[in-house]
Scaffold this motif. Structure first.
Motif, PDB file in Angstrom:
ATOM      1  N   MET A   1      60.522  83.202 104.648  1.00 49.60           N
ATOM      2  CA  MET A   1      59.989  83.870 103.280  1.00 49.60           C
ATOM      3  C   MET A   1      58.616  83.895 103.122  1.00 49.60           C
ATOM      4  O   MET A   1      57.937  82.939 103.967  1.00 49.60           O
ATOM      5  CB  MET A   1      60.516  82.965 102.148  1.00 49.60           C
ATOM      6  N   ALA A   2      58.025  84.833 102.688  1.00 46.20           N
ATOM      7  CA  ALA A   2      56.508  85.029 102.528  1.00 46.20           C
ATOM      8  C   ALA A   2      56.109  86.014 101.191  1.00 46.20           C
ATOM      9  O   ALA A   2      57.119  86.655 100.772  1.00 46.20           O
ATOM     10  CB  ALA A   2      56.069  85.928 103.880  1.00 46.20           C
ATOM     11  N   GLY A   3      54.759  85.814 100.918  1.00 44.91           N
ATOM     12  CA  GLY A   3      54.267  86.608  99.711  1.00 44.91           C
ATOM     13  C   GLY A   3      53.226  87.389 100.480  1.00 44.91           C
ATOM     14  O   GLY A   3      52.396  86.940 101.240  1.00 44.91           O
ATOM     15  N   LEU A   4      53.310  88.684 100.345  1.00 50.74           N
ATOM     16  CA  LEU A   4      52.319  89.779 100.574  1.00 50.74           C
ATOM     17  C   LEU A   4      51.735  90.550  99.461  1.00 50.74           C
ATOM     18  O   LEU A   4      52.118  90.722  98.282  1.00 50.74           O
ATOM     19  CB  LEU A   4      53.045  90.810 101.561  1.00 50.74           C
ATOM     20  N   ILE A   5      50.221  90.789  99.641  1.00 50.54           N
ATOM     21  CA  ILE A   5      49.751  91.412  98.708  1.00 50.54           C
ATOM     22  C   ILE A   5      48.602  92.509  99.460  1.00 50.54           C
ATOM     23  O   ILE A   5      47.957  92.057 100.397  1.00 50.54           O
ATOM     24  CB  ILE A   5      48.843  90.607  97.668  1.00 50.54           C
ATOM     25  N   GLY A   6      48.399  93.690  99.113  1.00 52.14           N
ATOM     26  CA  GLY A   6      47.429  94.461  99.481  1.00 52.14           C
ATOM     27  C   GLY A   6      46.655  95.210  98.069  1.00 52.14           C
ATOM     28  O   GLY A   6      47.282  95.576  97.211  1.00 52.14           O
ATOM     29  N   LEU A   7      45.475  95.242  98.334  1.00 55.19           N
ATOM     30  CA  LEU A   7      44.395  96.038  97.372  1.00 55.19           C
ATOM     31  C   LEU A   7      43.474  97.017  97.777  1.00 55.19           C
ATOM     32  O   LEU A   7      43.273  96.729  98.992  1.00 55.19           O
ATOM     33  CB  LEU A   7      43.760  94.913  96.529  1.00 55.19           C
ATOM     34  N   LEU A   8      43.474  98.012  97.159  1.00 53.96           N
ATOM     35  CA  LEU A   8      42.380  98.994  97.351  1.00 53.96           C
ATOM     36  C   LEU A   8      41.852  99.600  96.402  1.00 53.96           C
ATOM     37  O   LEU A   8      42.525 100.143  95.111  1.00 53.96           O
ATOM     38  CB  LEU A   8      43.329 100.288  98.350  1.00 53.96           C
ATOM     39  N   SER A   9      40.374  99.215  96.220  1.00 52.74           N
ATOM     40  CA  SER A   9      39.777 100.011  95.057  1.00 52.74           C
ATOM     41  C   SER A   9      39.362 101.533  95.180  1.00 52.74           C
ATOM     42  O   SER A   9      39.148 101.919  96.509  1.00 52.74           O
ATOM     43  CB  SER A   9      38.511  99.180  94.879  1.00 52.74           C
ATOM     44  N   PHE A  10      39.086 102.173  94.463  1.00 50.33           N
ATOM     45  CA  PHE A  10      38.881 103.320  94.327  1.00 50.33           C
ATOM     46  C   PHE A  10      37.436 103.797  94.375  1.00 50.33           C
ATOM     47  O   PHE A  10      37.024 104.995  94.454  1.00 50.33           O
ATOM     48  CB  PHE A  10      39.751 104.409  93.221  1.00 50.33           C
ATOM     49  N   ASP A  11      36.852 102.709  94.440  1.00 53.05           N
ATOM     50  CA  ASP A  11      35.244 102.676  94.337  1.00 53.05           C
ATOM     51  C   ASP A  11      34.462 101.587  95.331  1.00 53.05           C
ATOM     52  O   ASP A  11      34.913 100.493  94.991  1.00 53.05           O
ATOM     53  CB  ASP A  11      34.489 102.851  92.974  1.00 53.05           C
ATOM     54  N   LYS A  12      33.901 101.917  96.455  1.00 53.03           N
ATOM     55  CA  LYS A  12      33.343 101.179  97.427  1.00 53.03           C
ATOM     56  C   LYS A  12      32.383 100.041  96.845  1.00 53.03           C
ATOM     57  O   LYS A  12      32.108  99.086  97.515  1.00 53.03           O
ATOM     58  CB  LYS A  12      32.857 101.781  98.628  1.00 53.03           C
ATOM     59  N   ILE A  13      32.221 100.232  95.572  1.00 52.63           N
ATOM     60  CA  ILE A  13      31.097  99.214  95.162  1.00 52.63           C
ATOM     61  C   ILE A  13      31.879  97.995  94.714  1.00 52.63           C
ATOM     62  O   ILE A  13      31.376  96.856  94.387  1.00 52.63           O
ATOM     63  CB  ILE A  13      30.414  99.783  93.753  1.00 52.63           C
ATOM     64  N   TRP A  14      33.178  97.768  94.737  1.00 48.87           N
ATOM     65  CA  TRP A  14      33.958  96.690  94.340  1.00 48.87           C
ATOM     66  C   TRP A  14      33.821  95.740  95.436  1.00 48.87           C
ATOM     67  O   TRP A  14      33.990  96.083  96.682  1.00 48.87           O
ATOM     68  CB  TRP A  14      35.380  97.209  93.891  1.00 48.87           C
ATOM     69  N   ASN A  15      33.828  94.418  95.239  1.00 40.38           N
ATOM     70  CA  ASN A  15      34.277  93.413  96.235  1.00 40.38           C
ATOM     71  C   ASN A  15      35.483  92.663  95.510  1.00 40.38           C
ATOM     72  O   ASN A  15      35.429  92.060  94.555  1.00 40.38           O
ATOM     73  CB  ASN A  15      33.115  92.237  96.210  1.00 40.38           C
ATOM     74  N   ILE A  16      36.410  92.708  96.242  1.00 44.55           N
ATOM     75  CA  ILE A  16      37.812  92.605  95.784  1.00 44.55           C
ATOM     76  C   ILE A  16      38.521  91.023  96.350  1.00 44.55           C
ATOM     77  O   ILE A  16      39.351  90.682  96.117  1.00 44.55           O
ATOM     78  CB  ILE A  16      39.010  93.505  96.170  1.00 44.55           C
ATOM     79  N   ASN A  17      37.188  90.209  97.022  1.00 43.46           N
ATOM     80  CA  ASN A  17      38.028  89.090  97.493  1.00 43.46           C
ATOM     81  C   ASN A  17      38.484  88.197  96.583  1.00 43.46           C
ATOM     82  O   ASN A  17      39.658  87.399  96.824  1.00 43.46           O
ATOM     83  CB  ASN A  17      36.960  88.418  97.977  1.00 43.46           C
ATOM     84  N   LYS A  18      38.116  88.168  95.053  1.00 44.76           N
ATOM     85  CA  LYS A  18      38.627  87.082  94.393  1.00 44.76           C
ATOM     86  C   LYS A  18      39.924  87.661  93.897  1.00 44.76           C
ATOM     87  O   LYS A  18      40.994  86.769  93.633  1.00 44.76           O
ATOM     88  CB  LYS A  18      37.591  86.859  93.186  1.00 44.76           C
ATOM     89  N   PHE A  19      40.100  89.006  93.438  1.00 48.74           N
ATOM     90  CA  PHE A  19      41.142  89.514  93.362  1.00 48.74           C
ATOM     91  C   PHE A  19      42.489  89.245  94.335  1.00 48.74           C
ATOM     92  O   PHE A  19      43.473  88.833  93.887  1.00 48.74           O
ATOM     93  CB  PHE A  19      41.144  91.210  93.101  1.00 48.74           C
ATOM     94  N   LEU A  20      41.919  89.356  95.473  1.00 47.79           N
ATOM     95  CA  LEU A  20      42.985  89.317  96.578  1.00 47.79           C
ATOM     96  C   LEU A  20      43.468  87.628  96.704  1.00 47.79           C
ATOM     97  O   LEU A  20      44.553  87.410  96.913  1.00 47.79           O
ATOM     98  CB  LEU A  20      42.151  89.732  97.883  1.00 47.79           C
ATOM     99  N   TYR A  21      42.397  86.984  96.437  1.00 48.23           N
ATOM    100  CA  TYR A  21      42.495  85.183  96.400  1.00 48.23           C
ATOM    101  C   TYR A  21      43.618  84.963  95.382  1.00 48.23           C
ATOM    102  O   TYR A  21      44.527  84.119  95.563  1.00 48.23           O
ATOM    103  CB  TYR A  21      41.315  84.427  96.161  1.00 48.23           C
ATOM    104  N   TYR A  22      43.283  85.456  94.055  1.00 47.28           N
ATOM    105  CA  TYR A  22      44.098  85.000  93.036  1.00 47.28           C
ATOM    106  C   TYR A  22      45.223  85.640  92.935  1.00 47.28           C
ATOM    107  O   TYR A  22      46.333  84.975  92.512  1.00 47.28           O
ATOM    108  CB  TYR A  22      43.380  84.803  91.572  1.00 47.28           C
ATOM    109  N   GLY A  23      45.400  86.859  93.404  1.00 49.81           N
ATOM    110  CA  GLY A  23      46.693  87.468  93.574  1.00 49.81           C
ATOM    111  C   GLY A  23      47.575  86.804  94.651  1.00 49.81           C
ATOM    112  O   GLY A  23      48.961  86.632  94.282  1.00 49.81           O
ATOM    113  N   LEU A  24      47.083  86.185  95.802  1.00 50.14           N
ATOM    114  CA  LEU A  24      47.671  85.425  96.667  1.00 50.14           C
ATOM    115  C   LEU A  24      48.085  84.200  96.235  1.00 50.14           C
ATOM    116  O   LEU A  24      49.458  83.763  96.467  1.00 50.14           O
ATOM    117  CB  LEU A  24      46.937  85.306  98.110  1.00 50.14           C
ATOM    118  N   VAL A  25      47.319  83.482  95.302  1.00 50.32           N
ATOM    119  CA  VAL A  25      47.847  82.192  94.708  1.00 50.32           C
ATOM    120  C   VAL A  25      49.115  82.397  93.846  1.00 50.32           C
ATOM    121  O   VAL A  25      50.069  81.502  93.767  1.00 50.32           O
ATOM    122  CB  VAL A  25      46.588  81.597  93.957  1.00 50.32           C
ATOM    123  N   GLY A  26      49.127  83.645  93.199  1.00 59.23           N
ATOM    124  CA  GLY A  26      50.330  83.987  92.439  1.00 59.23           C
ATOM    125  C   GLY A  26      51.606  84.279  93.242  1.00 59.23           C
ATOM    126  O   GLY A  26      52.564  84.438  92.356  1.00 59.23           O
TER     127      GLY A  26
END
Length: 403
Positions: A1-26
């Protein structure tokens, strides 16, 4: 069993590391012994981090990127090959070769595999790819963060954590490719729906929506079915946190027997079914299931749990309830008996380790110290879920594929 997440912002000015981190914690309820992320930054550079720790212990601060993927489970994902990083939910005999093939021809790479699996991937060109297995065993959902970000995740709960919105579940056999300007869907394999029964019973979070079912409502129905099949004279109904709490609510509503909160938690939640050794299981029980004396003292109890694998968890739980003065302990299990291993990556071990595969009910009750024990019938499970498009191999030994 595993949990997967993928994120892609539509503007490259974003830094999504925290979104990815907390999404993974969820998603760490789906597996937490290993985790990892990959982030795509300007210039097509993918940087990855993998660790044998739960997602909440990952240190992602030094990684930056505007797109990325994350994994939590029992394997060492993501796998990075040149300009592609992939995380997989499922069992592949040679995942490295698959990732290399995926880079050359995604459709043919998927069609060439025999085992059901799902994946998320990020390419150096800035494409987020996601595929759900053709049986629907491994869930994936699509969502977004306003008009700023696309999200793919095993469960909608991951999106909720970061303020995202759930849009729809991916279809079995569907490949989705997302870039900053387009979302493309391709039906790579024909659907052969055999949804994992453990997803409904145990794996998915109670606030989730999986395979067209609201999990909380479904588990209420399972509790009601248990009440129909096993009406027991008792003073209180208690569910094992967190998965089996709705079972207990449903049973209480159907029978009129009062519902009590019988346990409180110490520390972070631990899913003992996913624990890799007996010591962790026992410690996990004590952290997760600390009984409340006033809820159980001198009472005839109905204790409801989601499943029984080895019996270790329930044996320790019943011992503690007796120690605090429970007069009777009757156990109801919100699933049919688990009697066969799972070849698809769910944490159901070999038959020799499964207590229900080796002992009759009366002996199991003696081993764990209960007055009685009963399991939901297979027909009861079908009725609660509302269809029969299920993989029930761990309960019957009959699987949707050869392995």
């Amino acid at each position: 069993m595993a949990g997967l997440i993928g994120l892609l912002s539509f503007d490259k000015i974003w830094n999504i590391n925290k979104f990815l981190y907390y999404g993974l914690v969820g998603l760490q309820h789906r597996g937490y012994s290993q985790s990892g992320i990959s982030l795509l930054s300007e210039g097509g550079i993918i940087k990855s981090m993998k660790s044998k720790v739960a997602p909440e212990d990952l240190e992602v601060g030094e990684l930056e990127g505007w797109a990325g993927i994350g994994y939590t489970g029992t394997s060492g994902y993501p796998i990075q090959v040149d300009g592609l990083s992939v995380a997989i939910d499922g069992v592949l005999s040679d995942p490295d070769s698959f990732v290399s093939f995926l880079q050359k021809d995604p459709k043919e790479a998927i069609r060439s595999t025999r085992f059901p699996f799902s994946f998320v991937a990020i390419t150096k060109e800035g494409k987020l790819m996601a595929y759900r297995d053709h049986l629907g065993l491994k869930p994936l959902s699509l969502g977004g963060f306003g008009f700023d970000m696309a999200i793919v995740a095993s469960e909608m709960t991951s999106m909720n954590v970061i303020g995202g919105e759930f849009r729809r579940e991916m279809k079995p056999g569907e490949l989705v490719i997302i870039d900053r300007f387009n979302v493309k869907s391709v039906q790579v394999r024909e659907p052969e729906k055999n949804y994992c029964s453990i997803e409904y019973i145990y794996q998915a979070r109670i606030d989730s929506f999986v395979n067209e079912n609201d999990i909380y409502s479904l588990r209420l129905r399972i509790g009601e079915k248990l009440a129909e099949e096993f009406p027991i004279d008792a003073d209180t109904v208690i569910g094992v946190p967190d998965t089996a709490l709705p079972f207990a609510v449903g049973y209480s509503r159907k029978t009129g027997i009062p519902l009590d909160l019988g346990f409180t938690r110490t520390g972070s939640p631990i899913r003992t079914m996913l624990a890799s050794d007996d010591f962790t299981k026992v410690v996990g029980i004590q952290l997760k299931l600390n009984p409340i004396k006033s809820a159980v003292f001198n009472k005839r109890m109905i204790l409801i749990d989601d499943s029984m694998v080895t019996g270790t968890t329930l044996k320790n739980t019943v011992f503690n309830l007796r120690r605090l003065g429970a007069k009777e302990v009757h156990i109801l299990i919100g699933s049919p008996k688990l009697s066969n291993k799972c070849p698809y990556g769910v944490a159901v071990p070999e038959e020799k380790e499964l207590i229900a595969a080796n002992l009759p009910d009366s002996e199991i009750a003696k081993v764990i110290g209960a007055d009685s024990i009963h399991w939901l019938s297979l027909e009861g499970l079908y009725s609660a879920i509302g269809h029969r498009a299920l993989c029930i191999g761990c309960m019957t030994g009959k699987y949707p594929t050869k392995w």
